[in-house]
Structures are given as structure tokens and as C-alpha cells.
Design a protein around this motif. Structure first.
Motif, PDB file in Angstrom:
ATOM      1  N   SER A   1       0.820  -1.214   0.000  1.00 27.81           N
ATOM      2  CA  SER A   1       0.000   0.000   0.000  1.00 27.81           C
ATOM      3  C   SER A   1       0.856   1.268   0.000  1.00 27.81           C
ATOM      4  CB  SER A   1      -0.980  -0.004   1.181  1.00 27.81           C
ATOM      5  OG  SER A   1      -0.298  -0.028   2.408  1.00 27.81           O
ATOM      6  N   HIS A   2       1.984   1.247   0.706  1.00 21.75           N
ATOM      7  CA  HIS A   2       2.800   2.466   0.741  1.00 21.75           C
ATOM      8  C   HIS A   2       3.710   2.598  -0.474  1.00 21.75           C
ATOM      9  CE1 HIS A   2       1.399   4.334   4.396  1.00 21.75           C
ATOM     10  NE2 HIS A   2       1.168   3.115   4.826  1.00 21.75           N
ATOM     11  N   THR A   3       3.985   1.510  -1.189  1.00 19.02           N
ATOM     12  CA  THR A   3       4.648   1.660  -2.485  1.00 19.02           C
ATOM     13  C   THR A   3       3.705   2.406  -3.430  1.00 19.02           C
ATOM     14  OG1 THR A   3       5.967  -0.342  -2.190  1.00 19.02           O
ATOM     15  CG2 THR A   3       5.654   0.414  -4.451  1.00 19.02           C
ATOM     16  N   ALA A   4       2.438   2.016  -3.390  1.00 19.70           N
ATOM     17  CA  ALA A   4       1.438   2.702  -4.218  1.00 19.70           C
ATOM     18  C   ALA A   4       1.321   4.175  -3.827  1.00 19.70           C
ATOM     19  CB  ALA A   4       0.084   1.995  -4.081  1.00 19.70           C
ATOM     20  N   SER A   5       1.254   4.446  -2.529  1.00 20.59           N
ATOM     21  CA  SER A   5       1.147   5.837  -2.063  1.00 20.59           C
ATOM     22  C   SER A   5       2.360   6.662  -2.468  1.00 20.59           C
ATOM     23  CB  SER A   5       1.090   5.884  -0.529  1.00 20.59           C
ATOM     24  OG  SER A   5      -0.169   5.558  -0.057  1.00 20.59           O
ATOM     25  N   ALA A   6       3.537   6.063  -2.274  1.00 26.01           N
ATOM     26  CA  ALA A   6       4.755   6.809  -2.592  1.00 26.01           C
ATOM     27  C   ALA A   6       4.817   7.105  -4.088  1.00 26.01           C
ATOM     28  CB  ALA A   6       5.988   6.023  -2.138  1.00 26.01           C
ATOM     29  N   ARG A   7       4.396   6.153  -4.906  1.00 18.52           N
ATOM     30  CA  ARG A   7       4.386   6.405  -6.356  1.00 18.52           C
ATOM     31  C   ARG A   7       3.430   7.551  -6.683  1.00 18.52           C
ATOM     32  NH1 ARG A   7       7.579   3.235  -9.294  1.00 18.52           N
ATOM     33  NH2 ARG A   7       7.863   1.026  -8.821  1.00 18.52           N
ATOM     34  N   LYS A   8       2.268   7.575  -6.032  1.00 21.71           N
ATOM     35  CA  LYS A   8       1.317   8.682  -6.263  1.00 21.71           C
ATOM     36  C   LYS A   8       1.942  10.025  -5.913  1.00 21.71           C
ATOM     37  CE  LYS A   8      -3.253   6.711  -5.548  1.00 21.71           C
ATOM     38  NZ  LYS A   8      -4.286   6.576  -4.528  1.00 21.71           N
ATOM     39  N   HIS A   9       2.816  10.023  -4.907  1.00 17.79           N
ATOM     40  CA  HIS A   9       3.469  11.271  -4.498  1.00 17.79           C
ATOM     41  C   HIS A   9       4.735  11.542  -5.302  1.00 17.79           C
ATOM     42  CE1 HIS A   9       0.817  11.005  -0.944  1.00 17.79           C
ATOM     43  NE2 HIS A   9       1.010  12.295  -0.855  1.00 17.79           N
ATOM     44  N   GLY A  10       4.988  10.705  -6.317  1.00 23.07           N
ATOM     45  CA  GLY A  10       6.099  11.034  -7.217  1.00 23.07           C
ATOM     46  C   GLY A  10       7.340  10.159  -7.129  1.00 23.07           C
ATOM     47  N   MET A  11       7.283   9.065  -6.373  1.00 23.24           N
ATOM     48  CA  MET A  11       8.467   8.206  -6.282  1.00 23.24           C
ATOM     49  C   MET A  11       8.738   7.509  -7.617  1.00 23.24           C
ATOM     50  SD  MET A  11       9.259   4.965  -3.748  1.00 23.24           S
ATOM     51  CE  MET A  11       8.025   3.891  -4.570  1.00 23.24           C
ATOM     52  N   SER A  12       9.947   7.685  -8.149  1.00 24.30           N
ATOM     53  CA  SER A  12      10.356   7.002  -9.386  1.00 24.30           C
ATOM     54  C   SER A  12      11.054   5.692  -9.045  1.00 24.30           C
ATOM     55  CB  SER A  12      11.322   7.901 -10.152  1.00 24.30           C
ATOM     56  OG  SER A  12      12.493   8.096  -9.362  1.00 24.30           O
ATOM     57  N   ASP A  13      11.317   4.856 -10.058  1.00 26.31           N
ATOM     58  CA  ASP A  13      12.092   3.626  -9.843  1.00 26.31           C
ATOM     59  C   ASP A  13      13.482   3.957  -9.294  1.00 26.31           C
ATOM     60  OD1 ASP A  13      10.050   2.050 -10.740  1.00 26.31           O
ATOM     61  OD2 ASP A  13      11.173   1.125 -12.374  1.00 26.31           O
ATOM     62  N   GLU A  14      14.027   5.057  -9.769  1.00 27.14           N
ATOM     63  CA  GLU A  14      15.354   5.500  -9.312  1.00 27.14           C
ATOM     64  C   GLU A  14      15.318   5.831  -7.818  1.00 27.14           C
ATOM     65  OE1 GLU A  14      17.905   5.536 -11.283  1.00 27.14           O
ATOM     66  OE2 GLU A  14      19.397   6.603 -10.082  1.00 27.14           O
ATOM     67  N   MET A  15      14.265   6.526  -7.399  1.00 27.50           N
ATOM     68  CA  MET A  15      14.146   6.882  -5.983  1.00 27.50           C
ATOM     69  C   MET A  15      13.891   5.631  -5.142  1.00 27.50           C
ATOM     70  SD  MET A  15      11.869  10.294  -6.576  1.00 27.50           S
ATOM     71  CE  MET A  15      11.836  11.011  -4.930  1.00 27.50           C
ATOM     72  N   LEU A  16      13.065   4.734  -5.667  1.00 32.46           N
ATOM     73  CA  LEU A  16      12.808   3.478  -4.953  1.00 32.46           C
ATOM     74  C   LEU A  16      14.115   2.698  -4.808  1.00 32.46           C
ATOM     75  CD1 LEU A  16      10.937   1.318  -3.719  1.00 32.46           C
ATOM     76  CD2 LEU A  16      10.456   0.523  -6.046  1.00 32.46           C
TER      77      LEU A  16
END
Lengths: 134, 134, 134, 134, 134, 134
Positions: free
Chosen positions: C86-101
Motif C-alpha cells: 500500500s505504501h509503495t502505491a502511495s509513494a508512487r502517487k506522491h512522485g516516487m520514481s524507480d530511481e528513488m525506490l
């Protein structure tokens, strides 16, 4: 479903392929596990993690089976299902029998139990365990 | 300061002394660690824990040093300071060198790292790791 | 299969619906996750948890993406599969890229590794880290 | 008392000194922490760990303060006292205020709470969180 | 897929059957869970673990429901899915209601939160909590 | 040495004093623990955490002693020394005897052991534990 697209060899960059080639050569296998395919979404992490694992798991003062047993013990203690599955397979390849697995799990279970007893009772470290390292 | 009064041999009940005597005979020592003195506040836990530890740590398919290394690895991974101190001492008695400790900690560290990478990326277990146990 | 019956909006009490309505309004969505539907089996826990999460995740000295990254980092470190998803999804919504992950997971992995090295070697805290907080 | 003799610069081998020099140059400091002095008892672990930390903490898609906050968050979650102390100091050097520390700890606490609620209630992952990574 | 072949009653040795018989008699059931069938791959671990669990879960100063609640609380805190599922079932058999489960999970969540706040802020133990055990 | 300056009552803001007053009134004491004094460095966290703890620990379907035992069990399992010390004191105030502490720790230890055995052997959840919640 992994958080990232798994990178297959055919789609991999030259940089990622070089790591995949080294994994397959080192492990004498012709396939790449999902773990590495996921890390390949971030090539520096793929490369660094593989170099570290290769380095750490090389035979040294501890033999490869002992290292695999420790890896499995830690993974079981942490409850990482992927790592338990992959390192159970690795340990078996290195010769772990059901008997050895049974004893390993018994030690892991006992350590987890006594870790909590020592903490839960707030036991102070005995003076004899504090003697300076030689 | 432990949560309970540590039970010294002189004040111990016959039941507790019997366990203390067995610990000292088995370990060829004439002192009892704080851990056991704390458990002695609840004699059934003292007896059961000692019987289990003695049973589990007996040489079998895994040798005593390997068992101590695994015990230390789990304790380090869990961050139990008492157990790290006592099992570092035990492992050294069984022959652990600085070199072996270094390699052990390297495997513990690496396992803890990759456990989080596998979980963090939600990597699915490869089919090859799911083959039925023989 | 959850431990409790998931509470759907249609069957929910007025009290639970009020929380669901606030969740949907705050998050600008028209659905409720399984997590909240399970907590709704115990309305005080649903209400308190939602109020706390809403409060804690509000932008402040740390921006929302940083807070989501930290939430994901802790969940990955703890191996909570639901929360990682759920928080991977949330973080992506807030702009997390694969690079940031990738960089986030690298820090999480490294912290988990060095946490064990520091504990495993029983390293004492340097005097310089003990200076009084200003 | 560390498990091994801490290696001071004056007694260090050329190999260890090279790492110490790089640590001091990279961090613009003239002292070496106990952590590295303990790892120096096993030079390959010293070198590999330092190279990895340096690599991972370099500014990239995430800025240095964010990386320090994540490192501290994980260390606090794991309860590694040494790492909490050292990374609180690092994060402060990178600009962490009491307000930021307060929000960070609030997120760490909340994540640890909801991780257990999600696991404890056996909540299944919502279909929407399983959509394939793009 | 378990790491070992599950041992069914029909294929079990006399030694394993004796444990299975005692489990079924003690728990007033006619089936054996997967957990015990997996442990049966290493009979000494099966026997020792069952004897310990039977011993520890016997009514004493704490009643059976309280013991089951604590077992479930620890399993939820550790994220062991198998144990959460089996001990939720056990606790329900001993009378745990949804209301009690809700309060239990609330305490587990809160303890996990404050554990991290106390560690994260490096809070020193108050003198009043260090008074000698009577 | 805490990460932040502990806030004493005399220096506290009106907002913080209101929480301190409520803690002392609720707990029928005239002193504030270091835990709250550290949280006071971030008043919203102080207030939210206190309100949550007060709410969660209120007698309900579970009595106060059971809640304290669960809190202590989780803290012992997590190895949070501050929380073990403070909740051992709390549980004793609510009537926990050495006998009860002994049984509590025995359950905590056993749960931690079997959690690892279940995970380590990759035991699948029995069908009977998956029946829908009523």
C-alpha cells in the motif's frame, strides 16, 4: 507482483547483462532469479549487491555450507519468505540434510527464545563477558 | 538491574541447585551466569530452558562451533546484547577466531540487507524454489 | 482471509461511515482499503488509527513524499507485505520514481546491514555522539 | 567493550589506513568512529562496508538529508543504539531540526503500529495494490 | 510448499506417533496441524517443542486465554503469518471476541509505536524504574 | 543522553503542561517520566501519543493487568529496554507477581521460538485456519 518490472536478459542493458553473466558463471547455472531481476531496475544496487554477496559468500575461514546455514538462519529468524526459500535451496545444494536443517532450526528457535528471556528479565551482562578483547 | 532477584547458589532451593549443578558439570565451570540466576526466579522456566539448550547444543549433524556461530548470528541479528556477549565468549571457547567472526558478521549483515531488498521489492518466490521437498 | 469480517460501507454503522467518509474525502478517492475495513471491526481502533495517520502524514517540517518514503522504508525493514504494497502505491502517487525506490531500498538495506555489524561487534557509542542535546 | 580490539590509525595496516584516509577525506573530519575501528579487525569487511556506505549515501535521486532521515528511521525501528546515536548526529549535521526529528519519529512510530495491525488482522492485499508495475 | 515432507500419521514412526497421539489427546482433536507435521521431519525437535508448548500453555498463574492472547500478540508483532492464523483460532476457541481482539491489537500497535519512540529518542531509563527487585 | 532536551514542567509551554497535568492526574502520580519529557520536544507527538496510550490502556473487554502484560510481552519481544523497564514497573503495580512474570516470559519465549520454526520450515497455513471469519 514485484514493485518494479523484472528485467529479463533479452531486455537488459549491457551493464546489467554483465552482472547476469557473472552470476550465471559464478553459480554454474543458466538462469537468473527474480531477486536479481528486480534489483536490475536499479543497476547500481544490482551490481553492488551482487559484488557484495559474491565476496561475502566466497569460501574463507568459514566454509560455504556454514555460510549458507548462517544465511538461512538469519532469514528464518527475520521471516523473509523469499530468502528462506532461496537459501534453503542453496543450503541443500551445499549438502544440508533434513537432519542438519532440523538442528539448525532448533538453534534458531532456541536463540530467539533466550534472546527474549535475557531482554525480558533485563539481565545484566556478567563481568566475565566484558573482559577486554585480546 | 534485573527484573527479579538473582538467585545465588547458597539461597537456591534443592530444585534450582540441581539445575545449577548440571549446568556447571556440563559446561565444566564453577560459576553460574546472571541469565540462569534470573530464570531461577521461576524454577520451571529455568529447568525447561536449560534442558532445551543442553539438548539443542549437543553435537549432532552440526558440530558445536557451527551451532555457536548460528546462535551468535541470530543474537546479533536480533540485537540482544546479553546474548551477543555470552555467545561471543562461547564461540571463542569453541575456537572462533577474529577472521571467523569477521566472516560471520559479514554474512549476518548481508542476509539482513538482502532480506529487506527481497521484501521491499515484493519479489515473488521463483518456481524453482517451490519444487516439492523430496 | 482476514481475522474479522471486513465492514463494507453499506453495512457500516454511522460512526464507521463517518471515518470512511473522511478517509475518502482526505485522500480524494471513492474506495476504502481492506486495512480500514478490517479495523472497522473495532470502531475505536479505526477512528484512533485514522486520526493518527491523518495527523502524522500531514505536510509539516517534512514534505508528504519524504513521509511516504520513510513509511515505506520502515515497512520494508519490518517485512509487512500489506504495508509495503500500500505504501509503495502511495509513494508512487506522491512522485516516487524507480530511481528513488532503488536508492531508498539501498539505504534501507545498508542500514539493516550496519545495524547488525554495530550490534554484533558490541561497538560502544563514541563520546562525540553523547554530547548533550542543545 | 567491543568484541574485538579497536584498530587505531597508528597501529593500522596500510590497507586499513587507506580506508581510514578515505573516510576522513570524504567526511571532512580528522577522526574515525568506533564502528570503523571495530570493522578494521576484518579488513575486507571494513573496505566493503565503507565502499557500500559511501556509494549508497552519495546524493542521487534522493538528497543526503532524506537518506540520513531514512537511515535514522530504520535504525530507530530496529533499536540499534549505536546507529541511532551516530545517525542522529549525521542527520543533524545535514540540517535535521527537532521539528523534523519529531515528525520523523511520528512516522516511524505510526508505521510500526500499522504494520502490526495489518499483520495481526491478516489483512489481504487489495487488488488495486497488485496491478503490474509499469 | 514446506521445506520438508510433511509426515502424516500413517507414515509416522512410533516415536512421532506418540507425540501426535499426545497432541490430539491434549487438544481434544483428531487432526494434526501442518506445523507439527513439518517438525516431525526432525523427531527430537517435534518432541521437545511439543513438550515445551504443552508445559508453557498449561493454566497456572495466568489463565489459558491470557496466554493465548500473549502468544497472538507476540506473533502479530513478529509478523509470523502461520502463527497469527493458528493462534487467532486458538484464542477464539478460548473465548476471544472481536472486541477483545480489537483491544489486543490496539495494545500491540501502541507498544510497537512507543518502543520506537523510546529507542529513537534515546530516552534513558528513569531512576525510579531501576530500583532493586524485591 | 536523549536526542533532545528533556522538557521539565517548569520550562514547559501551556500546551505541554496540560498534557503533563493529565498524565499525573490519570496515573495518580506527581512525576513525569523521561519518555514524556523527550516527546515534549515535539508537542503534537506528545499529545497524540498520550491521548492514544490513555485511550488504549483504559479498561474495556480486557482488564488493565492483561493490557500491561501484553504491553510488556511485546516490549520484551522487541528488546526495547526503556519500555521493558517502565512496563515491568506498571505491570507490578497492577499486581503482576514473579510467578506471573515467569509464565509471561515463558509464553513470549515460546512464541518467538515457534514463530521461527513455522517460518523457517515454510509451513503452509492449514485450511482449517482459513475458514471465513463469522
Amino acid at each position: 507482483m514485484a514493485s518494479v518490472k523484472l528485467i529479463e536478459y533479452a531486455q537488459a542493458s549491457t551493464q546489467v547483462r554483465a552482472v547476469y553473466d557473472d552470476i550465471m558463471a559464478t553459480r554454474k547455472t543458466d538462469s537468473i532469479n527474480n531477486f536479481w531481476k528486480a534489483l536490475a531496475s536499479h543497476p547500481p544496487t544490482l551490481r553492488r549487491t551482487w559484488e557484495s554477496v559474491k565476496d561475502v559468500m566466497t569460501p574463507g575461514a568459514l566454509d560455504p555450507l556454514t555460510k549458507e546455514l548462517v544465511y538461512l538462519a538469519v532469514s528464518a529468524s527475520n521471516g523473509c519468505h523469499y530468502c528462506i526459500a532461496s537459501h534453503t535451496a542453496s543450503a541443500r545444494k551445499h549438502g544440508m540434510s533434513d537432519e542438519m536443517l532440523g538442528e539448525l532450526m532448533a538453534v534458531v528457535g532456541m536463540a530467539n527464545e533466550t534472546n527474549r528471556l535475557a531482554n525480558g528479565y533485563q539481565v545484566e551482562i556478567d563481568e566475565v563477558f566484558r573482559t577486554p578483547a585480546s
